[in-house]
Design a protein around this motif. Structure first.
Motif, PDB file in Angstrom:
ATOM      1  N   GLN A 138     -14.642   6.837  13.429  1.00 33.76           N
ATOM      2  CA  GLN A 138     -14.978   6.841  15.025  1.00 33.76           C
ATOM      3  C   GLN A 138     -16.457   7.278  15.322  1.00 33.76           C
ATOM      4  O   GLN A 138     -16.965   6.520  16.079  1.00 33.76           O
ATOM      5  N   THR A 141     -18.790   4.918  13.813  1.00 36.35           N
ATOM      6  CA  THR A 141     -19.025   3.595  14.607  1.00 36.35           C
ATOM      7  C   THR A 141     -19.873   3.736  16.077  1.00 36.35           C
ATOM      8  O   THR A 141     -20.586   2.803  16.547  1.00 36.35           O
ATOM      9  N   TYR A 144     -23.555   3.738  15.260  1.00 37.58           N
ATOM     10  CA  TYR A 144     -23.867   2.442  15.181  1.00 37.58           C
ATOM     11  C   TYR A 144     -24.090   1.571  16.530  1.00 37.58           C
ATOM     12  O   TYR A 144     -25.100   0.899  16.685  1.00 37.58           O
ATOM     13  N   ARG A 145     -23.318   1.853  17.498  1.00 43.30           N
ATOM     14  CA  ARG A 145     -23.149   1.167  18.889  1.00 43.30           C
ATOM     15  C   ARG A 145     -24.593   1.726  19.490  1.00 43.30           C
ATOM     16  O   ARG A 145     -25.337   0.654  20.079  1.00 43.30           O
ATOM     17  N   GLU A 148     -27.656   0.068  17.869  1.00 43.77           N
ATOM     18  CA  GLU A 148     -27.768  -1.270  18.555  1.00 43.77           C
ATOM     19  C   GLU A 148     -28.305  -1.458  19.705  1.00 43.77           C
ATOM     20  O   GLU A 148     -29.141  -2.022  20.073  1.00 43.77           O
ATOM     21  N   MET A 193     -34.316  -3.884  14.264  1.00 44.16           N
ATOM     22  CA  MET A 193     -32.856  -4.744  14.948  1.00 44.16           C
ATOM     23  C   MET A 193     -32.192  -5.623  13.881  1.00 44.16           C
ATOM     24  O   MET A 193     -31.103  -5.619  14.083  1.00 44.16           O
ATOM     25  N   GLN A 197     -28.217  -5.538  12.968  1.00 41.40           N
ATOM     26  CA  GLN A 197     -27.357  -6.620  13.004  1.00 41.40           C
ATOM     27  C   GLN A 197     -26.652  -6.976  11.490  1.00 41.40           C
ATOM     28  O   GLN A 197     -25.463  -7.421  11.736  1.00 41.40           O
ATOM     29  N   THR A 201     -19.675  -2.872  10.520  1.00 45.59           N
ATOM     30  CA  THR A 201     -19.211  -1.415  10.470  1.00 45.59           C
ATOM     31  C   THR A 201     -17.787  -1.474   9.989  1.00 45.59           C
ATOM     32  O   THR A 201     -17.158  -0.447   9.790  1.00 45.59           O
ATOM     33  N   ARG A 202     -17.358  -2.738   9.759  1.00 47.89           N
ATOM     34  CA  ARG A 202     -15.953  -2.663   9.036  1.00 47.89           C
ATOM     35  C   ARG A 202     -15.814  -1.904   7.725  1.00 47.89           C
ATOM     36  O   ARG A 202     -14.591  -1.638   7.400  1.00 47.89           O
TER      37      ARG A 202
ATOM     38  N   VAL B  10     -14.353  -7.125  15.872  1.00 46.99           N
ATOM     39  CA  VAL B  10     -15.161  -7.471  14.824  1.00 46.99           C
ATOM     40  C   VAL B  10     -15.786  -6.128  14.175  1.00 46.99           C
ATOM     41  O   VAL B  10     -16.497  -6.069  13.328  1.00 46.99           O
ATOM     42  N   GLN B  11     -15.404  -5.074  14.809  1.00 48.68           N
ATOM     43  CA  GLN B  11     -16.286  -3.940  14.250  1.00 48.68           C
ATOM     44  C   GLN B  11     -15.252  -3.217  13.423  1.00 48.68           C
ATOM     45  O   GLN B  11     -15.894  -2.317  12.596  1.00 48.68           O
ATOM     46  N   CYS B  12     -14.094  -3.321  13.376  1.00 50.32           N
ATOM     47  CA  CYS B  12     -13.015  -2.587  12.575  1.00 50.32           C
ATOM     48  C   CYS B  12     -12.103  -3.234  11.941  1.00 50.32           C
ATOM     49  O   CYS B  12     -11.554  -3.015  10.792  1.00 50.32           O
ATOM     50  N   ASP B  13     -12.056  -4.836  12.090  1.00 49.21           N
ATOM     51  CA  ASP B  13     -11.104  -5.781  11.313  1.00 49.21           C
ATOM     52  C   ASP B  13      -9.800  -5.383  11.688  1.00 49.21           C
ATOM     53  O   ASP B  13      -8.952  -6.118  11.137  1.00 49.21           O
ATOM     54  N   ARG B  32      -8.162   0.893  17.670  1.00 51.63           N
ATOM     55  CA  ARG B  32      -8.623   1.851  16.742  1.00 51.63           C
ATOM     56  C   ARG B  32     -10.015   2.270  16.909  1.00 51.63           C
ATOM     57  O   ARG B  32     -10.497   3.586  16.634  1.00 51.63           O
ATOM     58  N   CYS B  33     -10.981   1.359  17.002  1.00 54.44           N
ATOM     59  CA  CYS B  33     -12.245   1.887  17.164  1.00 54.44           C
ATOM     60  C   CYS B  33     -13.054   1.824  18.313  1.00 54.44           C
ATOM     61  O   CYS B  33     -14.282   2.070  18.712  1.00 54.44           O
ATOM     62  N   TRP B 144     -32.701 -10.837  21.765  1.00 55.47           N
ATOM     63  CA  TRP B 144     -34.257 -10.946  21.702  1.00 55.47           C
ATOM     64  C   TRP B 144     -34.623 -11.303  23.208  1.00 55.47           C
ATOM     65  O   TRP B 144     -35.639 -11.610  23.595  1.00 55.47           O
TER      66      TRP B 144
END
Lengths: 209, 206
Positions: A138, A141, A144-145, A148, A193, A197, A201-202, B10-13, B32-33, B144
């Motif tokens: 957690q 992640t 990471y967010r 980004e 950047m 991308q 994260t999975r 998308v981030q933790c499947d 979960r995430c 961008w």
């Protein structure tokens, strides 16, 4: 590549554990046997192939470019034929001397703190995926967010230089030129950047086992 | 296991059953995430279409009028956004001028134009493949688009310039002051999940 892994390698409840592949472009679930997404035609993989390696290679490139970005002048001011070159840190110090503390801190945060924090965060994320067990998914992640989200804010300094150069063109009286560091720094921002991308994260959540 | 309402985070499947309807301003969050998948909105299409159209008009104003005037030692210099990018190009700073042009004008404009086309496509029943192509461009262009970052850059540059000379802020500047937050707001409304729902809209409803 992770395709060769069996479904039982992934934590319960995930798409991968159920033999499904999520399309990262359109979020359509596909069966593992497909090589391209049924919804949008993009190439699909259970996990981004070589995610950590690509992230790391872009990260190392941007780290190397960060050196010229700090050594060379970001802009050159010409007043009556006399040239003054200023680096990124030089600009911060200049603002500190003229007691513009707010602006000094904005430039300092955007050009120095954010890029360094971003690089450290990406390196830490890659390290966690590669070598660590029992990681805190957690927290990583969220890290990471944040990475980004703050990514593009480092471009501030490049924009400042661009505006100053475009605006202050008074012939011999005073003019400003773009320095080499602006290009290097812009590349640092762009590469970090893309590096962020490419990070999947999975892979962090796969470590739940 | 696999049906239209099953979604993988998308981030933790994690596989998630998406609710049929998400109420206005309610977030759909991965259990979960905590990844925010989408935010419910009653009239997302109408609001996004209206705001995008406004944003494009404001951006045209920002390009058509002078941005800043600058007085120093009896000289006046007035410059517009396009002129500023051109000036950088003339000075030989091709890379920087290209980046500035792409990040502050081309990418946001492409984003808005394609967004409007997709919304029009949901009404005019474009094929899902056409809409998918447009949405892909929208998603690639989004990271961008740096309108808000540019605005912050302008403010910093202004403080530097004010110390050197008298500065007048012109119409284009104020247009960009409106544009940047407007653009950022549109981006938060038009999340990727919503865009792909629009792509699939036709094939499921008719």
């Amino acid at each position: 590549m992770n395709d060769s892994k069996g479904s039982n390698m992934y934590p319960k409840g995930t798409a991968a554990a159920n033999g499904l592949v999520n399309c990262l472009v359109c979020y359509q679930l596909n069966i593992k046997q497909n090589s391209h997404c049924q919804g949008c035609g993009a190439r699909i993989e259970v996990r981004i192939p070589n995610s950590v390696q690509i992230t790391l290679s872009l990260l190392i490139t941007s780290m190397l470019l960060y050196i010229p970005a700090n050594i060379f002048p970001i802009m050159t001011t010409v007043v009556l034929g006399e040239e003054t070159q200023s680096t990124i840190i030089g600009g911060v110090i200049l603002f500190l001397d003229s007691e513009s503390y707010l602006i000094a801190s904005v430039i300092f945060i955007a050009s120095i703190i954010i890029p360094l924090a971003k690089m450290t965060a990406l390196a830490w994320l890659c390290y966690s995926v590669m070598f660590r067990h029992g990681i805190q998914q957690q927290e990583l992640t969220i890290l990471y967010r944040v990475t980004e989200f703050i990514g593009k804010w480092s471009m501030i300094d490049v924009f400042v230089v661009a505006i100053l150069v475009a605006l202050i063109q008074l012939g011999d009286l005073m003019s400003i030129k773009v320095g080499l560091a602006a290009t290097a720094f812009a590349l640092v921002v762009i590469l970090t950047m893309i590096s962020a991308q490419r990070f999947d994260t999975r892979l962090l959540w796969d470590k739940l086992g | 296991m696999q049906d239209a309402n099953t979604h993988a985070c998308v981030q933790c499947d994690l596989l998630i059953k998406m609710p049929q309807n998400i109420e206005h301003r309610f977030k759909a969050v991965c259990p979960r995430c905590a990844h925010v998948i989408t935010v419910g909105h009653l009239r997302a299409r109408q609001v996004i279409a209206a705001l995008s159209l406004t944003a494009i008009m404001v951006l045209v104003i920002a390009c058509a009028f002078p941005f800043i005037s600058f007085f120093a030692n009896g000289q006046v210099r007035t410059i517009g956004l396009l002129q500023a990018i051109g000036e950088l190009y003339l000075q030989g700073d091709y890379f920087v001028s290209l980046l500035v042009g792409m990040f502050i004008l081309v990418c946001p404009l492409l984003y808005l134009l394609f967004l409007l086309t997709v919304i029009a496509g949901t009404v005019l029943s474009f094929s899902p493949a056409t809409k998918a192509r447009l949405v892909k461009v929208i998603i690639y262009v989004l990271p961008w688009s740096m309108a808000e970052v540019f605005l912050a850059g302008v403010l910093v540059a202004l403080i530097k310039v004010i110390a050197l000379a008298d500065v007048t802020l012109e119409v284009s500047f104020w247009a960009y002051v409106v544009f940047a937050p407007l653009f950022t707001y549109i981006v938060t409304l038009a999340d990727a999940h919503r865009l792909w729902m629009w792509v699939k809209l036709e094939s499921t409803s008719k």
